[in-house]
Design a protein around this motif. Structure first.
Motif, PDB file in Angstrom:
ATOM      1  N   ALA A 174      -6.301  13.470 -34.551  1.00 53.15           N
ATOM      2  CA  ALA A 174      -7.469  12.984 -34.086  1.00 53.15           C
ATOM      3  C   ALA A 174      -8.024  11.976 -34.940  1.00 53.15           C
ATOM      4  O   ALA A 174      -8.810  11.146 -34.578  1.00 53.15           O
ATOM      5  CB  ALA A 174      -8.460  14.118 -34.088  1.00 53.15           C
ATOM      6  N   ALA A 175      -7.577  11.731 -36.419  1.00 51.55           N
ATOM      7  CA  ALA A 175      -8.120  10.653 -37.356  1.00 51.55           C
ATOM      8  C   ALA A 175      -7.364   9.418 -36.957  1.00 51.55           C
ATOM      9  O   ALA A 175      -7.936   8.425 -37.377  1.00 51.55           O
ATOM     10  CB  ALA A 175      -7.928  11.151 -38.620  1.00 51.55           C
ATOM     11  N   ARG A 176      -6.506   9.204 -36.147  1.00 50.34           N
ATOM     12  CA  ARG A 176      -5.554   8.063 -36.146  1.00 50.34           C
ATOM     13  C   ARG A 176      -6.581   6.934 -35.413  1.00 50.34           C
ATOM     14  O   ARG A 176      -7.166   7.211 -34.476  1.00 50.34           O
ATOM     15  CB  ARG A 176      -4.453   8.445 -35.015  1.00 50.34           C
ATOM     16  N   GLY A 177      -6.402   5.869 -36.128  1.00 54.25           N
ATOM     17  CA  GLY A 177      -7.041   4.724 -35.759  1.00 54.25           C
ATOM     18  C   GLY A 177      -8.754   4.666 -36.255  1.00 54.25           C
ATOM     19  O   GLY A 177      -9.320   3.694 -35.747  1.00 54.25           O
ATOM     20  N   ARG A 178      -9.056   5.483 -36.983  1.00 51.51           N
ATOM     21  CA  ARG A 178     -10.457   5.537 -37.504  1.00 51.51           C
ATOM     22  C   ARG A 178     -10.744   4.936 -38.895  1.00 51.51           C
ATOM     23  O   ARG A 178      -9.698   5.043 -39.697  1.00 51.51           O
ATOM     24  CB  ARG A 178     -11.007   6.988 -37.457  1.00 51.51           C
ATOM     25  N   PRO A 179     -11.618   4.174 -38.988  1.00 48.51           N
ATOM     26  CA  PRO A 179     -12.059   3.633 -40.189  1.00 48.51           C
ATOM     27  C   PRO A 179     -12.338   4.695 -41.232  1.00 48.51           C
ATOM     28  O   PRO A 179     -12.832   5.813 -40.969  1.00 48.51           O
ATOM     29  CB  PRO A 179     -13.458   2.668 -40.082  1.00 48.51           C
ATOM     30  N   ALA A 180     -11.676   4.594 -42.631  1.00 52.04           N
ATOM     31  CA  ALA A 180     -11.889   5.623 -43.497  1.00 52.04           C
ATOM     32  C   ALA A 180     -11.996   4.828 -44.867  1.00 52.04           C
ATOM     33  O   ALA A 180     -11.531   3.656 -45.192  1.00 52.04           O
ATOM     34  CB  ALA A 180     -10.560   6.185 -43.644  1.00 52.04           C
ATOM     35  N   ARG A 181     -12.535   5.577 -45.796  1.00 54.85           N
ATOM     36  CA  ARG A 181     -12.606   4.926 -47.175  1.00 54.85           C
ATOM     37  C   ARG A 181     -11.795   5.872 -48.029  1.00 54.85           C
ATOM     38  O   ARG A 181     -12.030   6.940 -48.039  1.00 54.85           O
ATOM     39  CB  ARG A 181     -14.194   5.261 -47.628  1.00 54.85           C
ATOM     40  N   PHE A 182     -11.179   5.365 -48.956  1.00 52.11           N
ATOM     41  CA  PHE A 182     -10.297   6.049 -49.889  1.00 52.11           C
ATOM     42  C   PHE A 182     -10.886   5.919 -51.361  1.00 52.11           C
ATOM     43  O   PHE A 182     -10.928   4.734 -51.930  1.00 52.11           O
ATOM     44  CB  PHE A 182      -8.793   5.593 -49.764  1.00 52.11           C
ATOM     45  N   CYS A 183     -11.058   6.769 -52.002  1.00 52.95           N
ATOM     46  CA  CYS A 183     -11.260   6.734 -53.435  1.00 52.95           C
ATOM     47  C   CYS A 183      -9.754   7.067 -54.369  1.00 52.95           C
ATOM     48  O   CYS A 183      -9.284   8.372 -54.195  1.00 52.95           O
ATOM     49  CB  CYS A 183     -12.285   7.807 -53.941  1.00 52.95           C
ATOM     50  N   LEU A 184      -9.638   5.974 -54.966  1.00 54.39           N
ATOM     51  CA  LEU A 184      -8.414   5.998 -55.735  1.00 54.39           C
ATOM     52  C   LEU A 184      -8.658   6.338 -57.247  1.00 54.39           C
ATOM     53  O   LEU A 184      -9.777   6.195 -57.777  1.00 54.39           O
ATOM     54  CB  LEU A 184      -7.491   4.841 -55.611  1.00 54.39           C
ATOM     55  N   ARG A 185      -7.381   6.393 -57.970  1.00 46.58           N
ATOM     56  CA  ARG A 185      -7.712   6.761 -59.444  1.00 46.58           C
ATOM     57  C   ARG A 185      -8.259   5.204 -59.978  1.00 46.58           C
ATOM     58  O   ARG A 185      -8.319   4.311 -59.493  1.00 46.58           O
ATOM     59  CB  ARG A 185      -6.275   6.863 -60.100  1.00 46.58           C
ATOM     60  N   ALA A 186      -8.707   5.350 -60.978  1.00 48.21           N
ATOM     61  CA  ALA A 186      -9.514   4.283 -62.032  1.00 48.21           C
ATOM     62  C   ALA A 186     -10.679   3.860 -61.098  1.00 48.21           C
ATOM     63  O   ALA A 186     -11.250   2.726 -61.407  1.00 48.21           O
ATOM     64  CB  ALA A 186      -8.394   3.205 -62.119  1.00 48.21           C
ATOM     65  N   GLY A 187     -11.156   4.612 -60.334  1.00 45.87           N
ATOM     66  CA  GLY A 187     -12.453   4.162 -59.619  1.00 45.87           C
ATOM     67  C   GLY A 187     -12.285   3.382 -58.523  1.00 45.87           C
ATOM     68  O   GLY A 187     -13.555   2.746 -58.118  1.00 45.87           O
ATOM     69  N   VAL A 188     -11.214   2.664 -58.056  1.00 41.54           N
ATOM     70  CA  VAL A 188     -11.042   1.739 -56.953  1.00 41.54           C
ATOM     71  C   VAL A 188     -11.256   2.458 -55.873  1.00 41.54           C
ATOM     72  O   VAL A 188     -10.891   3.506 -55.582  1.00 41.54           O
ATOM     73  CB  VAL A 188      -9.565   1.334 -57.158  1.00 41.54           C
ATOM     74  N   ARG A 189     -12.153   1.914 -54.961  1.00 43.33           N
ATOM     75  CA  ARG A 189     -12.400   2.184 -53.532  1.00 43.33           C
ATOM     76  C   ARG A 189     -12.061   1.074 -52.620  1.00 43.33           C
ATOM     77  O   ARG A 189     -12.197   0.091 -52.740  1.00 43.33           O
ATOM     78  CB  ARG A 189     -13.986   2.476 -53.309  1.00 43.33           C
ATOM     79  N   VAL A 190     -11.032   1.603 -51.469  1.00 49.85           N
ATOM     80  CA  VAL A 190     -10.652   0.758 -50.726  1.00 49.85           C
ATOM     81  C   VAL A 190     -10.826   1.280 -49.263  1.00 49.85           C
ATOM     82  O   VAL A 190     -11.221   2.368 -49.108  1.00 49.85           O
ATOM     83  CB  VAL A 190      -9.249   0.624 -50.677  1.00 49.85           C
ATOM     84  N   ASP A 191     -11.149   0.317 -48.179  1.00 51.54           N
ATOM     85  CA  ASP A 191     -11.740   0.817 -46.874  1.00 51.54           C
ATOM     86  C   ASP A 191     -10.200   0.513 -46.142  1.00 51.54           C
ATOM     87  O   ASP A 191      -9.520  -0.630 -46.219  1.00 51.54           O
ATOM     88  CB  ASP A 191     -12.712   0.045 -46.394  1.00 51.54           C
ATOM     89  N   ALA A 192      -9.841   1.131 -44.941  1.00 50.04           N
ATOM     90  CA  ALA A 192      -8.680   0.862 -44.113  1.00 50.04           C
ATOM     91  C   ALA A 192      -8.702   1.540 -42.892  1.00 50.04           C
ATOM     92  O   ALA A 192      -9.984   2.536 -42.714  1.00 50.04           O
ATOM     93  CB  ALA A 192      -7.582   1.251 -44.914  1.00 50.04           C
ATOM     94  N   VAL A 193      -7.998   1.340 -41.874  1.00 50.20           N
ATOM     95  CA  VAL A 193      -7.937   2.247 -40.688  1.00 50.20           C
ATOM     96  C   VAL A 193      -6.867   3.049 -40.828  1.00 50.20           C
ATOM     97  O   VAL A 193      -5.586   2.881 -41.094  1.00 50.20           O
ATOM     98  CB  VAL A 193      -7.524   1.044 -39.626  1.00 50.20           C
ATOM     99  N   PHE A 194      -7.116   4.441 -40.762  1.00 54.17           N
ATOM    100  CA  PHE A 194      -6.289   5.566 -40.872  1.00 54.17           C
ATOM    101  C   PHE A 194      -5.101   5.458 -39.877  1.00 54.17           C
ATOM    102  O   PHE A 194      -5.493   5.396 -38.917  1.00 54.17           O
ATOM    103  CB  PHE A 194      -6.979   6.731 -40.760  1.00 54.17           C
ATOM    104  N   GLY A 195      -3.825   5.461 -40.273  1.00 56.26           N
ATOM    105  CA  GLY A 195      -2.907   5.563 -39.335  1.00 56.26           C
ATOM    106  C   GLY A 195      -2.087   6.828 -39.183  1.00 56.26           C
ATOM    107  O   GLY A 195      -2.047   7.584 -38.149  1.00 56.26           O
ATOM    108  N   ALA A 196      -1.493   7.420 -40.356  1.00 56.31           N
ATOM    109  CA  ALA A 196      -0.777   8.670 -40.248  1.00 56.31           C
ATOM    110  C   ALA A 196      -0.615   9.182 -41.575  1.00 56.31           C
ATOM    111  O   ALA A 196      -0.870   8.426 -42.725  1.00 56.31           O
ATOM    112  CB  ALA A 196       0.412   8.659 -39.478  1.00 56.31           C
TER     113      ALA A 196
END
Length: 115
Positions: A55-77
């Motif tokens: 159900a999440a495929r194609g939805r915009p998402a925000r990922f919090c990575l190590r070292a405090g990095v935040r990235v935005d992307a479109v969830f694929g799989a």
């Protein structure tokens, strides 16, 4: 010339002639996976997890990575073993990548953004 291959031998069982674990040992019971009820619960949870990913495929998402990095992307799989997330249009501090794989070990948390 054939390449020699090592053979792994299991330790002898408690009766002295069989190899492997005793059917009454806790390790053997853990390998069996427990009761049918526990297996049913795990199967239901796995199915809910996989339906959520679908159900999440194609939805915009925000990922919090190590070292405090935040990235935005479109969830694929996500792969079967949950080793990596495939994302599109990954927006990082260095620029935008058309497609990328994020290792699950690097992802601390992720959330889906409202459209």
């Amino acid at each position: 010339m054939p390449v020699p291959v090592g053979v792994l031998r299991l330790p002898r069982g408690p009766d002295g002639c069989s190899r492997g674990f005793s059917p009454t040992s806790p390790r053997f019971q853990a390998l069996l996976g427990g009761s049918a009820v526990a297996q049913g619960v795990r199967a239901a949870l796995r199915q809910r997890y996989l339906r959520g990913l679908a159900a999440a495929r194609g939805r915009p998402a925000r990922f919090c990575l190590r070292a405090g990095v935040r990235v935005d992307a479109v969830f694929g799989a996500a792969d079967v073993e949950a080793v990596a997330f495939q994302v599109d249009a990954l927006r990082t501090p260095l620029g935008v990548q058309a497609a990328a794989l994020l290792r699950c070990t690097d992802v601390l948390a992720f959330s889906f953004l409202l459209n």
